[in-house]
Write a protein that holds these residues in place. Structure first.
Motif, short mmCIF file in Angstrom:
data_model
loop_
_atom_site.label_atom_id
_atom_site.label_comp_id
_atom_site.label_asym_id
_atom_site.label_seq_id
_atom_site.Cartn_x
_atom_site.Cartn_y
_atom_site.Cartn_z
N ASN A 99 0.97 -1.06 0.13
CA ASN A 99 0.04 0.19 -0.03
C ASN A 99 0.76 1.43 0.03
N TYR A 101 1.16 5.26 0.72
CA TYR A 101 0.41 6.41 1.54
C TYR A 101 1.17 7.56 1.82
N LYS A 119 -5.53 0.58 3.64
CA LYS A 119 -4.26 -0.52 3.67
C LYS A 119 -4.51 -1.19 2.23
#
Length: 198
Positions: A99, A101, A119
């Motif tokens: 993921n 971010y 996630k």
């Protein structure tokens, strides 16, 4: 094998000097290179790299990696796999689904996890990454670093970075199809929209 010597004129005095099999950079300017134990010039002498970090590697010679291929980081934008070099916030295993971010304005990568909203899987890594380090994140295509898959549709697992054949069903989990396994060691990764379960 001992390094070969040659003679040089050192301010009028003939002096022996060793040839070099590896280069330490500017300090070795003017020295005569020697072939290494394999009978080839060392990568430090020909200034080659197997992975590009971008502009700082401008002008360096591209070398094949341990698989005998050019690394994806060498390819021009739009040619080759869809990848990005992103700093890892945690250790990653080869084959992990990941993921990406926002960490205070900086993109970072971590393991994807169906137990946590936010996630969802957006890509995968093919090599081990020991954080903090730059990870090559692949956004589509064959993930060949996985093992033990059952051919068929795969979903993001509640075990971080992994896949399962049945979507999670617990409250607060996310159900996300992440591709199709064609064998135990090949996941054709395709990220689908995650659905938050209640």
């Amino acid at each position: 094998m001992a390094a070969r010597k040659y003679l040089k004129n050192n301010a009028g005095t003939i002096t022996e000097e060793f040839s070099i099999a590896t280069s330490a950079g500017a300090a070795d300017e003017g020295k005569i290179p020697a072939l290494d134990a394999n009978g080839v010039l060392d990568s430090t002498i020909v200034n080659s790299v197997t992975i590009s970090v971008g502009a700082p590697d401008s002008g360096k010679v591209a070398a094949l990696d341990s698989a005998g291929r050019l690394d994806e980081s060498m390819m021009p934008v739009g040619l080759g796999a869809d990848v990005a070099l992103i700093e890892s916030a945690e250790n990653l295993a080869a084959g992990d689904l990941v993921n990406v971010y926002n960490d205070a304005g900086t993109a970072k990568v971590r393991k994807a996890d169906a137990t946590t909203v936010g996630k969802a899987a957006v890509g995968y890594v093919l090599e081990v990454v020991t954080a903090p380090a730059i990870a090559t994140v692949y956004f589509e295509g064959p993930n060949t670093a996985v093992t033990g898959l059952t051919p068929g549709v795969q979903y993001l697992s509640t075990t971080a970075g992994q896949t399962v054949t049945t979507a999670p069903s617990g409250s607060g989990n996310i159900a996300q199809r992440v591709g199709f396994a064609t064998s135990a060691t090949n996941l054709n990764f395709q990220s689908a929209q995650p659905i938050v379960l209640v």
